[in-house]
Design an enzyme around this catalytic site. Sequence first.
Site, PDB file in Angstrom:
ATOM      1  NE  ARG A   1      -3.981   0.075   1.884  1.00  0.00           N
ATOM      2  CZ  ARG A   1      -3.941   1.230   2.515  1.00  0.00           C
ATOM      3  NH1 ARG A   1      -3.103   1.425   3.494  1.00  0.00           N
ATOM      4  NH2 ARG A   1      -4.759   2.189   2.175  1.00  0.00           N
TER       5      ARG A   1
ATOM      6  CB  CYS B   1      16.665  -4.135  -6.285  1.00  0.00           C
ATOM      7  SG  CYS B   1      17.644  -5.341  -5.415  1.00  0.00           S
TER       8      CYS B   1
END
Length: 426
Positions: free
Chosen positions: A324, A354
């Site tokens: 979220r 990453c």
Amino acid sequence: MSISTPPPSPLPTPTLHARDGILALEGCSLAQIAEKFGTPTYVYSKAALTAAFEAWQQALAGHRSLICYAVKANSNLGILSVFARLGAGFDIVSGGELARVLAAGGQASKVVFSGVGKTRDEMRQALKAGIRCFNVESATELERLDAIAGEMDVLAPVALRVNPDVDPKTHPYISTGLKGNKFGVAFADAQTLYRRAAALPNLRICGVACHIGSQLLDPAPMAEAAQKVADLVDRLASDGITLDHIDLGGGLGIRYRDEAPPVVADYLAPLLKVFEGRSEELCFEPGRSLVGNAGLLLTRVEYLKPGETKNFAIVDAAMNDLARPALYDAWHEVVEVAAPCADSQIYDIVGPICESGDFLARERRLAVAEGDLLAILSAGAYGMTMSSNYNTRPRAAEVIVDGEQAHLVRARETVAALFADEKPLA
Ligand SMILES: *Cc1c(COP(=O)(O)O)cnc(C)c1O
């Protein structure tokens, strides 16, 4: 009408409190849960789930009604079983969710099936199970459902999901009842489509449905939608099409930070007024308001990384566990699990993935050291269900606490399970 706000609490998650300087959910220390089940782990409170459901039940007492928990908010079987035992129905959006509901002990006769893209297989599965109603979202879906019911020699129970075109005043990605989005049938077309449905031989018209959006904080748009739907029901009745139920969807918001959502009774009051004296059963499809503040994500600080312009607290939960913040820039309260001993600093709380978008919270004052635990609050809804295996990260464990007992309701995934169905090219 006066809107009462929830009683002021420093934490949005009820049943969360400090015990001897350590946070506990109900009677379970979060430090002990981390010790026993590892991190990251989603932890839910059965008492909070129950209280949220009972608030809906009480607000609807005196009306013929059915509360269909929106499974997509959190589909863990443990959660579904708690609601099934409380008498809930379920709002599903896929055949997979139907399978979960049945596996958790839910009754098919209390299931409503929403969604714009139901496949033929999903329709067959739901007809075979004997669900309560298909919330149909297009003319072509009506025809497909009629054909399949005909092949199976059954009558398919249908409601049309209408799009009442009211602005829910919420995030654009989660508003669903406005013209120009993919959900529901246009309000102006509804009566024509009902006539068409009535003429199809294998359908049984049982209701009407709408769902205008999510994280609603103002009851007015819901009441406006309810009035439009009630007027439509009356127009249909004069056409000889009578409905047994009116489904008003979900959408009630919760407090993540400083929002002041109405309590369920105040949210429903103007809407119930619209239906005063009417005999149709009222259905609702709450998701977030039943589970959002009943759960948290427990994570451990791996590294503290001071920077020139920012300090980072790198934790073992990431955007693959709780999407979220990355997806909606959503705000979740973050609290230390143990009484802080380090000096406080401003941190961005980030995961190991990453991607620069891999953050859980930004610019929070925390007193933490490496190895400390943090609780990310209000994570019960659209947390685990939106998680992924990005970066080949096994998904978190899930635990439901009930008093002093902590029940593992989903084991942490193993790396081996993540690629068990794959194989190298020979
Ligand atoms: C998502 C959804 C819900 C639940 O919404 P909440 O905001 O979680 O209450 C209910 N009904 C439908 C059709 C939905 O798509």
